[in-house]
Design a protein around this motif. Structure first.
Motif, PDB file in Angstrom:
ATOM      1  N   MET A 116       0.844  -1.184   0.000  1.00 35.39           N
ATOM      2  CA  MET A 116       0.000   0.000   0.000  1.00 35.39           C
ATOM      3  C   MET A 116       0.891   1.250   0.000  1.00 35.39           C
ATOM      4  O   MET A 116       2.036   1.210   0.447  1.00 35.39           O
ATOM      5  CB  MET A 116      -0.898   0.015   1.241  1.00 35.39           C
ATOM      6  CG  MET A 116      -1.828  -1.182   1.340  1.00 35.39           C
ATOM      7  SD  MET A 116      -3.065  -1.198   0.062  1.00 35.39           S
ATOM      8  CE  MET A 116      -4.185   0.014   0.695  1.00 35.39           C
ATOM      9  N   ASP A 117       0.343   2.361  -0.469  1.00 36.55           N
ATOM     10  CA  ASP A 117       1.097   3.617  -0.522  1.00 36.55           C
ATOM     11  C   ASP A 117       1.639   4.021   0.838  1.00 36.55           C
ATOM     12  O   ASP A 117       2.777   4.469   0.950  1.00 36.55           O
ATOM     13  CB  ASP A 117       0.234   4.747  -1.079  1.00 36.55           C
ATOM     14  CG  ASP A 117       0.211   4.783  -2.592  1.00 36.55           C
ATOM     15  OD1 ASP A 117       0.962   4.020  -3.226  1.00 36.55           O
ATOM     16  OD2 ASP A 117      -0.559   5.592  -3.145  1.00 36.55           O
ATOM     17  N   ASP A 118       0.829   3.892   1.876  1.00 38.24           N
ATOM     18  CA  ASP A 118       1.278   4.306   3.206  1.00 38.24           C
ATOM     19  C   ASP A 118       2.513   3.539   3.654  1.00 38.24           C
ATOM     20  O   ASP A 118       3.422   4.115   4.241  1.00 38.24           O
ATOM     21  CB  ASP A 118       0.156   4.133   4.231  1.00 38.24           C
ATOM     22  CG  ASP A 118      -0.982   5.114   4.032  1.00 38.24           C
ATOM     23  OD1 ASP A 118      -0.761   6.145   3.350  1.00 38.24           O
ATOM     24  OD2 ASP A 118      -2.085   4.871   4.548  1.00 38.24           O
ATOM     25  N   GLU A 119       2.559   2.243   3.374  1.00 41.10           N
ATOM     26  CA  GLU A 119       3.726   1.438   3.741  1.00 41.10           C
ATOM     27  C   GLU A 119       4.963   1.896   2.958  1.00 41.10           C
ATOM     28  O   GLU A 119       6.060   1.971   3.516  1.00 41.10           O
ATOM     29  CB  GLU A 119       3.461  -0.042   3.460  1.00 41.10           C
ATOM     30  CG  GLU A 119       2.389  -0.642   4.350  1.00 41.10           C
ATOM     31  CD  GLU A 119       2.059  -2.057   3.937  1.00 41.10           C
ATOM     32  OE1 GLU A 119       2.499  -2.988   4.636  1.00 41.10           O
ATOM     33  OE2 GLU A 119       1.378  -2.212   2.905  1.00 41.10           O
ATOM     34  N   ARG A 120       4.764   2.172   1.677  1.00 42.03           N
ATOM     35  CA  ARG A 120       5.894   2.632   0.865  1.00 42.03           C
ATOM     36  C   ARG A 120       6.376   4.005   1.311  1.00 42.03           C
ATOM     37  O   ARG A 120       7.575   4.273   1.313  1.00 42.03           O
ATOM     38  CB  ARG A 120       5.516   2.645  -0.609  1.00 42.03           C
ATOM     39  CG  ARG A 120       5.368   1.234  -1.154  1.00 42.03           C
ATOM     40  CD  ARG A 120       5.215   1.235  -2.624  1.00 42.03           C
ATOM     41  NE  ARG A 120       3.946   1.843  -2.997  1.00 42.03           N
ATOM     42  CZ  ARG A 120       3.326   1.619  -4.119  1.00 42.03           C
ATOM     43  NH1 ARG A 120       3.858   0.829  -5.005  1.00 42.03           N
ATOM     44  NH2 ARG A 120       2.183   2.192  -4.382  1.00 42.03           N
ATOM     45  N   LEU A 121       5.457   4.870   1.708  1.00 41.19           N
ATOM     46  CA  LEU A 121       5.842   6.197   2.173  1.00 41.19           C
ATOM     47  C   LEU A 121       6.654   6.110   3.468  1.00 41.19           C
ATOM     48  O   LEU A 121       7.647   6.826   3.640  1.00 41.19           O
ATOM     49  CB  LEU A 121       4.606   7.079   2.369  1.00 41.19           C
ATOM     50  CG  LEU A 121       3.879   7.482   1.091  1.00 41.19           C
ATOM     51  CD1 LEU A 121       2.546   8.139   1.417  1.00 41.19           C
ATOM     52  CD2 LEU A 121       4.736   8.393   0.237  1.00 41.19           C
ATOM     53  N   VAL A 122       6.265   5.224   4.376  1.00 38.06           N
ATOM     54  CA  VAL A 122       7.021   5.030   5.618  1.00 38.06           C
ATOM     55  C   VAL A 122       8.427   4.546   5.295  1.00 38.06           C
ATOM     56  O   VAL A 122       9.415   5.064   5.827  1.00 38.06           O
ATOM     57  CB  VAL A 122       6.292   4.042   6.558  1.00 38.06           C
ATOM     58  CG1 VAL A 122       7.188   3.601   7.700  1.00 38.06           C
ATOM     59  CG2 VAL A 122       5.008   4.660   7.096  1.00 38.06           C
ATOM     60  N   GLU A 123       8.519   3.558   4.415  1.00 39.22           N
ATOM     61  CA  GLU A 123       9.835   3.027   4.034  1.00 39.22           C
ATOM     62  C   GLU A 123      10.692   4.105   3.372  1.00 39.22           C
ATOM     63  O   GLU A 123      11.888   4.222   3.648  1.00 39.22           O
ATOM     64  CB  GLU A 123       9.673   1.832   3.099  1.00 39.22           C
ATOM     65  CG  GLU A 123      10.993   1.217   2.650  1.00 39.22           C
ATOM     66  CD  GLU A 123      11.822   0.626   3.779  1.00 39.22           C
ATOM     67  OE1 GLU A 123      13.061   0.528   3.597  1.00 39.22           O
ATOM     68  OE2 GLU A 123      11.261   0.252   4.824  1.00 39.22           O
TER      69      GLU A 123
END
Length: 160
Positions: free
Chosen positions: A142-149
């Motif tokens: 998901m976008d949120d997971e990629r943004l955190v990474e």
């Protein structure tokens, strides 16, 4: 009896396509107005240009420079959700379609991360490299997971 062709909205309700995929398809079209079919991870595909052309409101809005980008995006998204999809028929250049998806994902992530990254003192080339790498490393996340990474990698890069 022939099986009904599902709309993109129906596929979304059945979790066969994601909001992120739909947004990437719409972003790729709105930014480039290219006439290429978009292939979802499920194997379904949609011709965003044909969907926008078939929907009168979307057709009028896309060509209206007085409308905001968000409004145009939402009108095309609505047209896509109502449009019927097709299973992959082997006529789509999936590499090109996936390339357009990746470009749209990277652009969307860049818009959301640019302020954070500049606050860390990173230059745009470094930011883009990190965002591209995260998008490539985590394609199904998901976008949120990629943004955190991406933020974690940016902090590490700023500390190096």
């Amino acid at each position: 009896m022939a099986k009904a062709i599902p709309s993109v909205g129906a596929l979304r309700r059945k979790c066969e396509v994601t909001d992120e995929e739909i947004d990437a398809a719409v972003d790729a079209y709105v930014e480039n107005l290219k006439v290429i079919p978009f292939c979802f991870a499920s194997g379904h595909e949609i011709d965003v240009a044909a969907a926008a052309e078939a929907d009168l409101a979307a057709k009028v809005t896309v060509g209206d420079p007085d409308r905001s980008a968000k409004f145009r995006h939402n009108m095309v998204r609505t047209a896509v959700l109502m449009a019927q999809s097709a299973m992959g028929r082997g006529v789509v250049d999936h590499a090109n379609s996936n390339s357009e998806l990746r470009k749209a994902e990277v652009q969307r992530m860049m818009r959301r991360l640019i302020g954070f990254a500049r606050g860390l003192g990173l230059d745009e080339a470094t930011i883009r490299r990190i965002v591209r790498q995260v998008a490539a490393d985590m394609p199904s996340r998901m976008d949120d997971e990629r943004l955190v990474e991406a933020r974690l990698r940016m902090v590490a890069a700023a500390m190096a």
